[in-house]
Design a protein around this motif. Structure first.
Motif, PDB file in Angstrom:
ATOM      1  N   ALA A  34       3.760 -57.726 -23.651  1.00 18.56           N
ATOM      2  CA  ALA A  34       3.824 -56.606 -22.702  1.00 18.56           C
ATOM      3  C   ALA A  34       2.925 -55.459 -23.174  1.00 18.56           C
ATOM      4  O   ALA A  34       2.184 -54.872 -22.368  1.00 18.56           O
ATOM      5  CB  ALA A  34       5.263 -56.133 -22.524  1.00 18.56           C
ATOM      6  N   LEU A  35       2.963 -55.144 -24.460  1.00 12.47           N
ATOM      7  CA  LEU A  35       2.074 -54.101 -25.006  1.00 12.47           C
ATOM      8  C   LEU A  35       0.610 -54.473 -24.808  1.00 12.47           C
ATOM      9  O   LEU A  35      -0.207 -53.629 -24.422  1.00 12.47           O
ATOM     10  CB  LEU A  35       2.335 -53.885 -26.489  1.00 12.47           C
ATOM     11  CG  LEU A  35       3.512 -53.027 -26.885  1.00 12.47           C
ATOM     12  CD1 LEU A  35       3.647 -52.991 -28.406  1.00 12.47           C
ATOM     13  CD2 LEU A  35       3.405 -51.636 -26.322  1.00 12.47           C
ATOM     14  N   THR A  36       0.282 -55.717 -25.085  1.00 13.42           N
ATOM     15  CA  THR A  36      -1.099 -56.176 -24.946  1.00 13.42           C
ATOM     16  C   THR A  36      -1.563 -56.081 -23.497  1.00 13.42           C
ATOM     17  O   THR A  36      -2.670 -55.604 -23.217  1.00 13.42           O
ATOM     18  CB  THR A  36      -1.232 -57.616 -25.475  1.00 13.42           C
ATOM     19  OG1 THR A  36      -0.849 -57.636 -26.856  1.00 13.42           O
ATOM     20  CG2 THR A  36      -2.648 -58.135 -25.328  1.00 13.42           C
ATOM     21  N   ILE A  37      -0.726 -56.509 -22.574  1.00  6.55           N
ATOM     22  CA  ILE A  37      -1.081 -56.446 -21.148  1.00  6.55           C
ATOM     23  C   ILE A  37      -1.237 -54.996 -20.701  1.00  6.55           C
ATOM     24  O   ILE A  37      -2.165 -54.664 -19.952  1.00  6.55           O
ATOM     25  CB  ILE A  37      -0.025 -57.191 -20.306  1.00  6.55           C
ATOM     26  CG1 ILE A  37      -0.061 -58.687 -20.623  1.00  6.55           C
ATOM     27  CG2 ILE A  37      -0.238 -56.943 -18.813  1.00  6.55           C
ATOM     28  CD1 ILE A  37       1.146 -59.464 -20.125  1.00  6.55           C
ATOM     29  N   LEU A  38      -0.351 -54.118 -21.171  1.00  4.53           N
ATOM     30  CA  LEU A  38      -0.460 -52.701 -20.820  1.00  4.53           C
ATOM     31  C   LEU A  38      -1.750 -52.107 -21.362  1.00  4.53           C
ATOM     32  O   LEU A  38      -2.466 -51.394 -20.645  1.00  4.53           O
ATOM     33  CB  LEU A  38       0.756 -51.934 -21.344  1.00  4.53           C
ATOM     34  CG  LEU A  38       0.799 -50.439 -21.043  1.00  4.53           C
ATOM     35  CD1 LEU A  38       0.737 -50.157 -19.546  1.00  4.53           C
ATOM     36  CD2 LEU A  38       2.053 -49.823 -21.666  1.00  4.53           C
ATOM     37  N   GLU A  39      -2.077 -52.404 -22.587  1.00  2.00           N
ATOM     38  CA  GLU A  39      -3.327 -51.902 -23.174  1.00  2.00           C
ATOM     39  C   GLU A  39      -4.531 -52.433 -22.392  1.00  2.00           C
ATOM     40  O   GLU A  39      -5.479 -51.685 -22.119  1.00  2.00           O
ATOM     41  CB  GLU A  39      -3.435 -52.298 -24.652  1.00  2.00           C
ATOM     42  CG  GLU A  39      -4.663 -51.784 -25.358  1.00  2.00           C
ATOM     43  CD  GLU A  39      -4.654 -50.281 -25.625  1.00  2.00           C
ATOM     44  OE1 GLU A  39      -5.751 -49.734 -25.903  1.00  2.00           O
ATOM     45  OE2 GLU A  39      -3.589 -49.648 -25.566  1.00  2.00           O
ATOM     46  N   GLN A  40      -4.505 -53.706 -22.023  1.00  2.18           N
ATOM     47  CA  GLN A  40      -5.607 -54.279 -21.231  1.00  2.18           C
ATOM     48  C   GLN A  40      -5.736 -53.585 -19.882  1.00  2.18           C
ATOM     49  O   GLN A  40      -6.840 -53.330 -19.411  1.00  2.18           O
ATOM     50  CB  GLN A  40      -5.397 -55.782 -21.051  1.00  2.18           C
ATOM     51  CG  GLN A  40      -5.598 -56.561 -22.320  1.00  2.18           C
ATOM     52  CD  GLN A  40      -5.154 -58.012 -22.214  1.00  2.18           C
ATOM     53  OE1 GLN A  40      -4.416 -58.397 -21.305  1.00  2.18           O
ATOM     54  NE2 GLN A  40      -5.589 -58.823 -23.167  1.00  2.18           N
TER      55      GLN A  40
END
Length: 142
Positions: free
Chosen positions: A76-82
């Protein structure tokens, strides 16, 4: 690794929340200019089936809203950062057209939920959000 999330929380006074989805969708991660906005989103994603479905449909159909789900916290963090990487850096701050659109979207969610408190009454009450950031910026410049 999460430079934009870190900058928004540490330097731009945004708030971050993450929570497990009650219905098994995964883990939510979101940013907002105000804490109560994410409280409202979290409550809406945990509401009864009918209310939850319309709320999630409202907030899930954009490419610019800083709210995502992943299969676990790190994804979820990775997708938000992307997602944040697709937004111009000069918009990632309070008072920008993007920040104002985020606030307006979350405030509309809250307003619909408060005005239509009977189970299922919020269905069909949400004003659709622009899908693309360019549409948000075009509306803001009118």
């Amino acid at each position: 690794m999460f430079e934009r999330i870190n900058d928004l929380v540490t330097n731009r006074s945004f708030v971050f929340q993450s929570w497990d989805d009650r219905y098994g969708k995964g883990v939510w991660a979101g940013l907002a200019p105000a804490e109560h906005q994410l409280d409202d989103v979290r409550d809406s994603t945990s509401a009864g089936d009918s209310d939850m479905i319309s709320a999630v449909e409202y907030i899930s159909g954009t490419e610019w809203l800083p709210l995502v789900t992943g299969h676990d916290f790190m994804s979820a963090l990775t997708i938000l950062e992307q997602r944040l990487m697709t937004i111009p850096a000069d918009l990632l701050q309070r008072g920008s057209h993007w920040s104002n659109a985020v606030s307006n979207a979350f405030e509309h969610l809250r307003d619909v939920q408060r005005e239509h408190i009977a189970y299922g009454a919020a269905n069909g009450q949400y004003v659709p959000l622009p899908v693309m950031l360019d549409d948000v910026l075009t509306q803001a410049n009118k």
